[in-house]
Motif scaffolding. Structure first.
Motif, PDB file in Angstrom:
ATOM      1  N   GLY A 530       0.804  -1.215   0.000  1.00  0.00           N
ATOM      2  CA  GLY A 530       0.000   0.000   0.000  1.00  0.00           C
ATOM      3  C   GLY A 530       0.834   1.261   0.000  1.00  0.00           C
ATOM      4  O   GLY A 530       0.366   2.315  -0.417  1.00  0.00           O
ATOM      5  N   TYR A 531       2.091   1.175   0.462  1.00  0.00           N
ATOM      6  CA  TYR A 531       2.986   2.340   0.512  1.00  0.00           C
ATOM      7  C   TYR A 531       4.158   2.188  -0.465  1.00  0.00           C
ATOM      8  O   TYR A 531       4.916   3.117  -0.659  1.00  0.00           O
ATOM      9  CB  TYR A 531       3.581   2.512   1.915  1.00  0.00           C
ATOM     10  N   ARG A 532       4.306   1.026  -1.047  1.00  0.00           N
ATOM     11  CA  ARG A 532       5.497   0.712  -1.826  1.00  0.00           C
ATOM     12  C   ARG A 532       5.470   1.398  -3.191  1.00  0.00           C
ATOM     13  O   ARG A 532       4.476   1.335  -3.916  1.00  0.00           O
ATOM     14  CB  ARG A 532       5.613  -0.802  -1.994  1.00  0.00           C
ATOM     15  N   LYS A 541      14.317  -3.169  -3.863  1.00  0.00           N
ATOM     16  CA  LYS A 541      15.320  -2.410  -3.130  1.00  0.00           C
ATOM     17  C   LYS A 541      14.823  -0.992  -2.915  1.00  0.00           C
ATOM     18  O   LYS A 541      14.652  -0.234  -3.858  1.00  0.00           O
ATOM     19  CB  LYS A 541      16.636  -2.395  -3.901  1.00  0.00           C
ATOM     20  N   PRO A 542      14.573  -0.580  -1.655  1.00  0.00           N
ATOM     21  CA  PRO A 542      14.112   0.791  -1.396  1.00  0.00           C
ATOM     22  C   PRO A 542      15.218   1.804  -1.649  1.00  0.00           C
ATOM     23  O   PRO A 542      16.408   1.510  -1.488  1.00  0.00           O
ATOM     24  CB  PRO A 542      13.712   0.756   0.081  1.00  0.00           C
ATOM     25  N   THR A 543      14.800   3.005  -2.057  1.00  0.00           N
ATOM     26  CA  THR A 543      15.744   4.095  -2.345  1.00  0.00           C
ATOM     27  C   THR A 543      15.234   5.377  -1.697  1.00  0.00           C
ATOM     28  O   THR A 543      14.144   5.407  -1.125  1.00  0.00           O
ATOM     29  CB  THR A 543      15.867   4.312  -3.865  1.00  0.00           C
ATOM     30  N   PHE A 544      16.003   6.460  -1.837  1.00  0.00           N
ATOM     31  CA  PHE A 544      15.544   7.754  -1.328  1.00  0.00           C
ATOM     32  C   PHE A 544      14.241   8.165  -2.016  1.00  0.00           C
ATOM     33  O   PHE A 544      13.324   8.682  -1.385  1.00  0.00           O
ATOM     34  CB  PHE A 544      16.619   8.823  -1.560  1.00  0.00           C
ATOM     35  N   LYS A 545      14.148   7.933  -3.325  1.00  0.00           N
ATOM     36  CA  LYS A 545      12.949   8.319  -4.069  1.00  0.00           C
ATOM     37  C   LYS A 545      11.747   7.447  -3.702  1.00  0.00           C
ATOM     38  O   LYS A 545      10.607   7.924  -3.702  1.00  0.00           O
ATOM     39  CB  LYS A 545      13.207   8.227  -5.577  1.00  0.00           C
ATOM     40  N   SER A 546      11.988   6.172  -3.381  1.00  0.00           N
ATOM     41  CA  SER A 546      10.860   5.338  -2.962  1.00  0.00           C
ATOM     42  C   SER A 546      10.366   5.751  -1.577  1.00  0.00           C
ATOM     43  O   SER A 546       9.181   5.629  -1.258  1.00  0.00           O
ATOM     44  CB  SER A 546      11.241   3.856  -2.977  1.00  0.00           C
ATOM     45  N   ASP A 547      11.280   6.266  -0.740  1.00  0.00           N
ATOM     46  CA  ASP A 547      10.861   6.850   0.543  1.00  0.00           C
ATOM     47  C   ASP A 547       9.940   8.040   0.321  1.00  0.00           C
ATOM     48  O   ASP A 547       8.947   8.220   1.033  1.00  0.00           O
ATOM     49  CB  ASP A 547      12.087   7.294   1.345  1.00  0.00           C
ATOM     50  N   VAL A 548      10.269   8.874  -0.680  1.00  0.00           N
ATOM     51  CA  VAL A 548       9.432  10.044  -0.984  1.00  0.00           C
ATOM     52  C   VAL A 548       8.043   9.592  -1.420  1.00  0.00           C
ATOM     53  O   VAL A 548       7.039  10.180  -1.026  1.00  0.00           O
ATOM     54  CB  VAL A 548      10.094  10.921  -2.074  1.00  0.00           C
ATOM     55  N   TYR A 549       7.981   8.524  -2.236  1.00  0.00           N
ATOM     56  CA  TYR A 549       6.677   7.984  -2.657  1.00  0.00           C
ATOM     57  C   TYR A 549       5.865   7.550  -1.431  1.00  0.00           C
ATOM     58  O   TYR A 549       4.686   7.894  -1.293  1.00  0.00           O
ATOM     59  CB  TYR A 549       6.881   6.803  -3.597  1.00  0.00           C
ATOM     60  N   SER A 550       6.498   6.800  -0.529  1.00  0.00           N
ATOM     61  CA  SER A 550       5.796   6.326   0.673  1.00  0.00           C
ATOM     62  C   SER A 550       5.332   7.494   1.532  1.00  0.00           C
ATOM     63  O   SER A 550       4.247   7.452   2.118  1.00  0.00           O
ATOM     64  CB  SER A 550       6.708   5.402   1.480  1.00  0.00           C
ATOM     65  N   PHE A 551       6.164   8.543   1.607  1.00  0.00           N
ATOM     66  CA  PHE A 551       5.764   9.741   2.344  1.00  0.00           C
ATOM     67  C   PHE A 551       4.540  10.385   1.694  1.00  0.00           C
ATOM     68  O   PHE A 551       3.629  10.849   2.391  1.00  0.00           O
ATOM     69  CB  PHE A 551       6.923  10.737   2.398  1.00  0.00           C
TER      70      PHE A 551
END
Length: 679
Positions: A530-532, A541-551
């Motif tokens: 749901g957040y991925r 593999k999570p990245t800085f940009k995938s963190d931004v998506y989850s945020f």
């Protein structure tokens, strides 16, 4: 000639009969649609609602009304879609139940109460019902089990209670059943529908073993039911940690043929004497073993303190770590933790404090602490541990760790250096071959997920707009700190990992743990459902940009009040970003926002600004997303006016659900951030 006349007469008669039949059918159709129009009018007249639900009663049919769709001939109402329109109170009988041709009923995200009227059993053509996130109560609606065409049922986030009825098996077409965040109790029935592909009964009071037919669903479908077992959860009648195998003496003596014959044959006198002698010998041997063990222990000078067993859901951490259900320190697993033996030698029983730790207890103190389960996640299980001197911490027991001892310690030392008011500090860790434990501060206010999606019944503490903005801003600051100051990817951003301090200031937890797990492990695959971000589905593999998506998903969760994990958004079960995009595309932007925010005046502009930021963050292309510092700057630079606050700085609110929900929201393009805050 006469033949022709007869033929003409027959044709005329047939035409007359056909015309009469058509007229009768038309009259009947007009009568039916008129009855359905009256039923809808009666419903909306008796249920308070937002002002944007303006139905023109002068229309001959209701087919052009807001939220109403009819069949192609406009003779029957097929769809009623009134989500998040401020509906308040119970559903009156003899209203919706009269729409006998209804296919879809979508009234989620309102404040409807009570149970469904019994005349819902008339909705025999109903295929989907979405009533999640209301305040319905009572037992599972019995009328639904009679509607055999039903394919999707969403009762999530209400106050339903009692058992889940076995009669759910009447619904052979059922493919989605969402019951999470209610108060259902008892055992889950064995649901045999071959079409069932979506099921969620998490966060209820269910108990017993999960039926075989439902064990294909993930752990998240059953989480939050502490008395459930089996399937994706812990095996029934087993402890959290592996217990030593039972000794052969403890085995059950196999039944003899005489015992199996139904009890008609009695044991002989010799057999009884033999069994008695064997039992006496076994008892003496056991007694000698106990005496020998005590003498040996006293001789070696070993001392140990065994805490009393703790009743109810609270146990000693030692019992959890050792697998025992009663006293701590009785199992081989717990002995391994403290014995100082094994590959690590004397270091095996060492609890390692990082960056000073801030506490003075040791592993023995921790194992003697009383503990209770806080939650089970994809990374492991978290426990609230209260030490003897009164200190309270959170102990997280990790599962499926593949990192070596050196890699584990190196990563944990890096995480231990993270110090920020919006980050939950790591205090200590423990590593052995079989157990990996992390120790964090305990935040008593719980998680954002619990506050946002908890029971919406009486006594619920609502999350107002100012606090939602505070949480958005604090979370952005915490994530920016991890990205910029520590070069750390969080990798597991979700509302249950945003903990709240007493003043509602947020603190992110469970950060930087991804390198400890295999990219293909279940922990990594299910971690942020749901957040991925879309690219992480492929790369794992999570990245800085995938963190931004989850945020960005987290911001949408704050704005909509919907859980990205509920998988029941709209009528198609789409994810949260796509659902928001579809609603905005239809120019129903006001439908996006949580109905609980509608009581606050003059915040529409701010909500739209935050929505624009969120939609920028959840762009499908990573390069089109801002960095975390840029996202933080956008939130910080939002223009927050003073006209909507009182003298003491508190938002004005209204108990009138129609206030602030008239749908006059500034237009927006979901693909473009505000010009004043373009990254």
């Amino acid at each position: 000639m006469k033949m022709r006349m007869r033929m003409k007469m027959k044709v005329i008669v047939m035409l007359l009969l056909s015309t009469i039949v058509l007229l009768l059918q038309l009259q009947q159709s007009n009568s039916e649609i008129t009855q359905e129009k009256l039923a809808l009018q009666s419903f909306i007249n008796q249920v308070p609602h937002a002002s944007r639900v303006q139905w023109n009663t002068s229309d001959p049919t209701p087919c052009n009304w807001f939220g109403i769709r009819c069949d192609p001939s406009n003779t029957h109402v097929r769809h009623v879609r009134l989500p998040a329109v401020g509906l308040v109170g119970p559903i009156p009988p003899n209203t919706i139940g009269r729409l006998t041709e209804l296919r879809v009923l979508s009234i989620h995200n309102n404040r409807l109460t009570g149970n469904f009227p019994s005349d819902f059993s008339n909705l025999t053509y109903l295929r989907a019902i979405y009533v999640g996130t209301n305040r319905f109560s009572g037992e599972f609606p019995a009328s639904l089990t009679q509607l055999t065409r039903l394919a999707r049922i969403d009762l999530a986030h209400n106050n339903f209670s009692g058992p889940i009825p076995f009669q759910i098996n009447n619904l052979s077409n059922l493919n989605g059943l969402y019951l999470q965040n209610n108060n259902f109790s008892g055992q889950i029935p064995n649901i045999k529908s071959a079409n069932l592909i979506d099921f969620n009964a998490s966060n209820n009071n269910l108990n017993g073993s999960i039926p075989e037919s439902l064990r294909k669903f993930p752990e998240s479908s059953f989480a939050g039911n502490l008395q459930l077992c089996g399937g994706p959860l812990q095996a029934c009648n087993s402890s959290f940690f592996p217990s030593p195998s039972p000794s052969p003496e403890a085995g059950v003596v196999p039944s003899s043929p005489a015992d199996v014959s139904g009890g008609k044959k009695k044991l002989s006198k010799g057999a009884i004497i033999g069994i008695s002698v064997a039992a006496a010998v076994l008892f003496l041997l056991l007694l000698l073993c106990i005496v020998f063990f005590l003498l040996k222990k006293r001789k070696s000078g070993a001392t140990s303190k065994t805490p009393a067993a703790v009743k109810g859901p609270t146990r000693a951490v030692g019992a959890i770590a050792g697998g025992g259900a009663g006293e701590a320190g009785t199992s081989s697993s717990k002995d391994d933790l403290t014995s100082g033996t094994g590959p690590e030698g004397g270091e095996r029983n060492k609890l390692v404090f990082v960056n000073g730790g801030g506490y003075s207890f040791d592993l023995e103190d921790l194992l003697r602490a009383s503990a209770e389960v806080l939650g089970k996640g994809s990374l492991g299980t978290s426990y609230k541990a209260v030490l003897e001197e009164g200190t309270t911490v959170v102990v997280k027991r990790l599962k499926d760790v593949i990192a070596s001892k050196r890699e584990f310690e190196g990563q944990l030392e890096v995480l231990g250096k993270c110090k920020h008011e919006n980050v939950v500090p790591l205090r200590a860790y423990y590593f052995s071959k079989d157990e990996k434990l992390l120790v964090y501060d305990y935040l008593s206010n719980g998680s954002l997920s619990a506050l946002l999606h908890g029971s919406r019944g009486a006594g619920r503490t609502t999350l107002d707009w100012d606090n939602r903005m505070k949480i958005a801003l604090g979370t952005a600051r915490g994530l920016t700190y991890l990205h910029v100051s520590n070069n750390l990817v969080h990798g597991n951003i979700k509302s249950s990992n945003i903990l709240l301090r007493s003043n509602q200031d947020p603190a992110v937890c469970d950060f930087g743990l991804s390198p400890l797990f295999s990219p293909n492990s279940a922990s990594n695959n299910n971690r942020v459902a749901g957040y991925r971000a879309p690219e992480v589905v492929e790369t794992r593999k999570p990245t800085f940009k995938s963190d931004v998506y989850s945020f960005g998903v987290l911001l949408l969760e704050l704005l909509t009040g919907k859980s990205p994990n509920q998988a029941s958004l709209g009528d198609e079960g789409i994810d949260l970003p796509r659902w928001v995009q579809s609603v905005v595309r239809e120019e129903w932007t006001a439908e996006v926002f949580d109905v609980e925010l509608m009581r606050y005046h003059n915040i529409e502009e701010e909500m739209v600004q935050l929505l624009q930021i969120a939609m920028t963050c959840v762009s499908t292309v990573p390069d089109q997303r801002p960095s975390m510092p840029e996202a933080l700057r956008m939130v910080e630079e939002m223009n927050r006016g003073e006209s909507n606050t009182t003298d003491d700085g508190i938002r004005q609110s209204s108990d009138d659900p129609s206030k602030g929900s008239d749908g006059h929201t500034p237009p927006m393009d979901p693909r473009t951030p505000p010009s004043s805050v373009t990254p």
